[in-house]
Design an enzyme around this catalytic site. Structure first.
Site, short mmCIF file in Angstrom:
data_model
loop_
_atom_site.label_atom_id
_atom_site.label_comp_id
_atom_site.label_asym_id
_atom_site.label_seq_id
_atom_site.Cartn_x
_atom_site.Cartn_y
_atom_site.Cartn_z
N SER A 12 0.83 -1.21 0.00
CA SER A 12 0.00 0.00 0.00
C SER A 12 0.86 1.26 0.00
O SER A 12 0.38 2.34 -0.31
CB SER A 12 -0.89 -0.01 1.24
OG SER A 12 -0.07 -0.04 2.39
N CYS A 74 2.92 -7.22 1.28
CA CYS A 74 1.86 -6.63 2.10
C CYS A 74 1.13 -7.78 2.79
O CYS A 74 0.56 -8.65 2.12
CB CYS A 74 0.91 -5.86 1.18
SG CYS A 74 -0.56 -5.29 2.02
N GLU A 173 4.10 6.07 7.15
CA GLU A 173 3.91 6.78 5.87
C GLU A 173 4.20 8.28 6.01
O GLU A 173 4.58 8.94 5.05
CB GLU A 173 2.49 6.58 5.34
CG GLU A 173 2.20 5.19 4.80
CD GLU A 173 2.95 4.86 3.51
OE1 GLU A 173 3.15 5.74 2.67
OE2 GLU A 173 3.36 3.68 3.36
N CYS A 205 3.08 -6.83 9.47
CA CYS A 205 2.78 -5.78 8.50
C CYS A 205 4.15 -5.28 8.04
O CYS A 205 5.04 -5.04 8.87
CB CYS A 205 1.99 -4.65 9.16
SG CYS A 205 1.87 -3.15 8.14
#
Ligand code: DGL
Length: 294
Positions: A12, A74, A173, A205
């Site tokens: 992602s 992912c 992020e 993750c």
């Protein structure tokens, strides 16, 4: 001369870079096409239908870029959409879950495995069944005492506690993996795992290995942190040798240019480059924009 295979990878966002780094560090003669679906991050609260659609769009794109192997870097996609995607594509697809579960079984000393992951990965319970499957297939802990006790039925080995950590991905992020905010949030998320006395923790993750210093600070040295990427590299290596054996007689063309990684994102290329540069030791070069018609 060996053919330089292209491995397509997707996540992602920047999380899959933790897996990419392991592959590049450990395997020579490969090229990577990396997709960060940053316009649609986070994946952790997406539905199965969305995750299947995103996977289809990205894998189709990666194949068009010459990928011969796809790594779903992912856990969320791997835990949910991957079985459907494997049916829909005729290309080897590697996910994070089975390799991660195998590694956790090998490393546990007390049989009490913990998991931190996204909501969707935790809800899927895929890691719990992957741990049982790994044991059923004969994977055993390296710790002899536990291995013997498990064989005698005297000590269980299982996923003792799974904790969803939805704020971790937005923090990474945003380039805040090593911040006071991350530390405070980690304390809250990790408390139930400490209470459950897990001895081994799966970083379920791909964004989470970037939080290792913070996780270590909160957990101390007593808990083994398992990064599934290390076992994914082994799967990639095996697949590459199978492709090598298959194509032995095929003449190998000279590589047309010397690139090693090509980056594509669906969101802001500048932000991806900026955050990626703080996370990796080598600077990220050019980042291209890709769109899926949304
Ligand atoms: N890095 C991903 C994973 O391993 C996706 C996390 C997210 O976007 O929520 O699950």
């Amino acid at each position: 001369m060996k053919k330089q295979r292209i491995i397509g990878m997707f996540d992602s966002g920047v999380g899959g870079l933790t897996v990419m780094k392991e592959i590049l560090d450990q395997i020579e003669d490969v090229r990577i096409v990396y997709v960060g679906d940053t316009a649609r991050v986070p994946y952790g609260n997406r539905t199965l239908e969305e995750l299947i659609r995103f996977g289809e769009e990205i894998i189709t794109f990666l194949i068009s870029q010459g990928a011969e192997i796809i790594v779903a870097a992912c856990n969320t996609s791997s835990a949910t959409a991957l079985p459907v995607l494997k049916d829909r594509f005729d290309i080897p697809l590697i996910g994070m879950i089975e390799p991660g579960a195998r590694l956790a079984v090998k490393h546990t000393k007390e049989g009490r495995i913990g998991l931190i992951a996204t909501e969707a990965t935790v809800r899927s319970k895929t890691y719990a069944s992957a741990v049982s499957k790994a044991l059923a297939k004969g994977v055993l802990p390296q710790e002899q005492r536990l291995s013997a006790a498990w064989k005698q039925g005297e000590q269980p080995i299982a996923l003792a506690k799974a904790q969803a950590c939805p704020l971790f991905v937005p923090l990474v992020e945003a380039g805040l993996a090593n911040s006071a905010e991350a530390r405070g949030i980690a304390r809250t998320y990790l408390e139930p795992l400490v209470q459950a006395e897990v001895d081994t923790l799966i970083l379920g993750c791909t964004h989470y290995p970037f939080l290792t210093p913070v996780l270590r600070e909160v957990l101390g040295d007593g808990v083994v942190l398992v990064d599934p990427a290390l076992a994914v590299v082994e799967e990639v290596r095996e697949l590459l040798s199978r492709l090598e054996a298959r194509d032995e007689a095929v003449p190998v063309p000279e590589p047309a240019s010397s690139w090693r990684v090509r980056y594509f994102v669906s969101g802001d290329p500048g932000l991806f480059r900026q955050v990626g540069n703080t996370l990796l030791s080598e600077p990220i070069g050019e980042v291209h924009k890709v769109s899926w018609g949304e």
